[in-house]
Design a protein around this motif. Structure first.
Motif, PDB file in Angstrom:
ATOM      1  N   LEU A   1      29.193  11.379  92.845  1.00  0.00           N
ATOM      2  CA  LEU A   1      30.067  10.631  91.940  1.00  0.00           C
ATOM      3  C   LEU A   1      30.911   9.595  92.660  1.00  0.00           C
ATOM      4  N   ILE A   2      31.330   9.924  93.870  1.00  0.00           N
ATOM      5  CA  ILE A   2      32.262   9.061  94.580  1.00  0.00           C
ATOM      6  C   ILE A   2      31.642   8.547  95.857  1.00  0.00           C
TER       7      ILE A   2
ATOM      8  N   LEU B   1      41.597   8.680  92.728  1.00  0.00           N
ATOM      9  CA  LEU B   1      40.308   8.150  92.295  1.00  0.00           C
ATOM     10  C   LEU B   1      39.547   9.196  91.492  1.00  0.00           C
TER      11      LEU B   1
ATOM     12  N   VAL C   1      37.852   9.109  87.799  1.00  0.00           N
ATOM     13  CA  VAL C   1      36.439   9.407  87.602  1.00  0.00           C
ATOM     14  C   VAL C   1      36.269  10.468  86.522  1.00  0.00           C
TER      15      VAL C   1
ATOM     16  N   GLY D   1      33.564   1.173  83.398  1.00  0.00           N
ATOM     17  CA  GLY D   1      33.153   2.551  83.606  1.00  0.00           C
ATOM     18  C   GLY D   1      33.019   2.918  85.068  1.00  0.00           C
ATOM     19  N   VAL D   2      33.539   2.079  85.927  1.00  0.00           N
ATOM     20  CA  VAL D   2      33.562   2.397  87.345  1.00  0.00           C
ATOM     21  C   VAL D   2      34.988   2.203  87.851  1.00  0.00           C
TER      22      VAL D   2
ATOM     23  N   SER E   1      37.796  -0.006  85.306  1.00  0.00           N
ATOM     24  CA  SER E   1      37.356  -1.247  84.669  1.00  0.00           C
ATOM     25  C   SER E   1      36.377  -0.938  83.557  1.00  0.00           C
TER      26      SER E   1
ATOM     27  N   ILE F   1      36.770   8.959  83.199  1.00  0.00           N
ATOM     28  CA  ILE F   1      35.623   8.152  82.782  1.00  0.00           C
ATOM     29  C   ILE F   1      34.514   9.046  82.256  1.00  0.00           C
TER      30      ILE F   1
ATOM     31  N   VAL G   1      30.415   6.477  90.284  1.00  0.00           N
ATOM     32  CA  VAL G   1      31.434   6.174  89.283  1.00  0.00           C
ATOM     33  C   VAL G   1      32.776   5.813  89.912  1.00  0.00           C
ATOM     34  N   GLY G   2      32.993   6.215  91.144  1.00  0.00           N
ATOM     35  CA  GLY G   2      34.262   5.898  91.803  1.00  0.00           C
ATOM     36  C   GLY G   2      34.022   5.375  93.203  1.00  0.00           C
TER      37      GLY G   2
ATOM     38  N   GLY H   1      24.506   4.867  90.426  1.00  0.00           N
ATOM     39  CA  GLY H   1      25.160   5.811  89.527  1.00  0.00           C
ATOM     40  C   GLY H   1      26.513   6.310  89.974  1.00  0.00           C
TER      41      GLY H   1
ATOM     42  N   LYS I   1      24.770   0.733  90.905  1.00  0.00           N
ATOM     43  CA  LYS I   1      23.450   0.816  90.294  1.00  0.00           C
ATOM     44  C   LYS I   1      22.866   2.221  90.468  1.00  0.00           C
TER      45      LYS I   1
END
Lengths: 242, 242
Positions: B151-152, A205, A209, B190-191, A242, A212, B175-176, B173, B171
């Motif tokens: 981030l995760i 993952l 990330v 983007g996720v 995605s 991205i 990303v993973g 922020g 929402k």
DNA sequence: CTTGGCGTGTCAAAAGCATAACAGAACACC
DNA sequence: GGTGTTCTGTTATGCTTTTGACACGCCAAG
């Protein structure tokens, strides 16, 4: 050893999709859907219909050529294929945080894997009850495995003891090990191992990330979280950007 | 969208092997090994040396043609590729049994994913401390994600709330998403999502077990557990019958 | 300095898998 | 009863991943 034993020479990838099919079909069954076409089922799982039919094709006809699939026929058929037509006696070895969490996860029961025992070596844990079942001493494992015909063992001990405990499980007669320890197990022929490696998952993952973020900073100078638009989901243990 | 962004168009399968390489290399590093050849490393992971070299080839030369790999060079290189050269701030959302188990799993910290928060909606859980960190109310999540650049997010809420919670995470922020709920998540572009589906894993194992049993009863009339001989292990989330 | 062994990077062949295309069965409607 | 539509089972195509093969760089020994 390369013989074609009935429906067992099936691509790995297909095997991993069978549970997804079953899951979705059970859901449909629960809301009273009787028939489902390959297209409908496939779309709801974000795969191609041809792939679904191809997968089913390994196991012979689930339907006649002209008719859609009958949910009530398909569910038991898949259960038989996966091997959970009858409940598969299962034990958990290692009653640490993860072991306890899994023991509490009632879905295992519901999906055909009743927990017939939870074992640990730590005297402080032994006796503690989880969902009505006591944590037992490791010494009792072999006996219970034999008397209750346990086939699958979930291994949640620290990596340092994983191999040793796995050996005990195999000797007791367990045929499938679901290994959560970060160790590669050596097992004799005729035993299946599935490693569920947390670290691998989160690192894969992380790679995505990182990609991205790189793409964002490289491409657009200032791109902020905006309106959710496209969708993307994923099956099994894989993942998708995605 | 099909652009070749640096080292990011890499086969899925390769990505899943990178963490295994890193893990093994760290192990070697810990015991003082300085050099390692592709053959040695590959054999210890039960894969072909050519595959390992092929995997590494995606990211450019880790070594000069004639020399073996230097462990001390490879480890940081892989860490950079995977994206854990610097720690990746991570949160856990859902403080049930599984969430707590993961929060207690110190390996996450050690491998570059420090837990910056554990969140839940259940007032009974809020305030409870796990490894020195309190379980916080969901309302605080977005703030912490932003202030600490999380981030995760590890998602361990019941399937019924998974999508809703995932939306909040995105929402805020994140990303993973490392999803343990048995639900397919819909997320904007983007996720990245990685589904860790327990049921899929154990059912895939069950299929193998069923095949083993069938093969045994069909082939040999009386075959008993014997001396462990051959070995078989597995990486990632896949599995192997040995 | 030359030679032999080892080891990587790279490319080509092979295998495995996903997608598309098709032929024919069942049903509904006219 | 015929006809069109829908749907599966099955086969064929194209792509991805894995495996095997080879050329050249490096080092050590002679």
């Amino acid at each position: 050893m390369r013989k074609k034993r009935k429906g067992c020479d099936v691509p790995e990838a297909t095997i991993h999709r069978l549970p997804l099919y079953l899951e979705k079909l059970k859901l449909l069954q629960a809301i009273g859907v009787e028939d489902v076409s390959s297209r409908q089922l496939a779309e709801s799982l974000d795969i191609k219909a041809s792939q679904l039919r191809h997968d089913f094709h390994y196991f012979g006809g689930f339907s006649r050529p002209g008719r859609p699939y009958q949910v009530d026929k398909l569910v038991p058929a898949l259960e038989r294929i996966i091997g959970i037509a009858d409940p598969v006696p299962t034990i958990i070895v290692g009653a640490g945080h993860l072991g306890q969490a899994l023991a509490n996860y009632q879905n295992l029961d519901l999906q055909g894997f009743p927990i017939h025992g939870i074992f640990d070596v730590n005297p402080r844990l032994i006796g503690l009850e989880i969902r009505g079942q006591p944590i037992r001493d490791m010494d009792e494992m072999a006996g219970i495995v034999r008397s209750e015909n346990v086939l699958i063992g979930i291994l949640t001990v620290p990596g340092s003891h994983a191999q040793e405990v796995a050996d005990q499980m195999v000797k007791a007669g367990i045929v499938g090990i679901f290994n959560f320890a970060p160790t590669d197990l050596k097992v004799p022929q005729g035993v299946a191992v599935r490693n569920e490696r947390l670290a691998v998952g989160i690192m894969a993952l992380s790679f995505k990330v990182k990609c991205i973020l790189e793409a964002q900073t490289q491409a657009s100078p200032a791109d902020e979280v905006g309106a959710p638009g496209k969708t993307a989901a994923e099956g099994d243990g894989h993942d998708q950007v995605s």
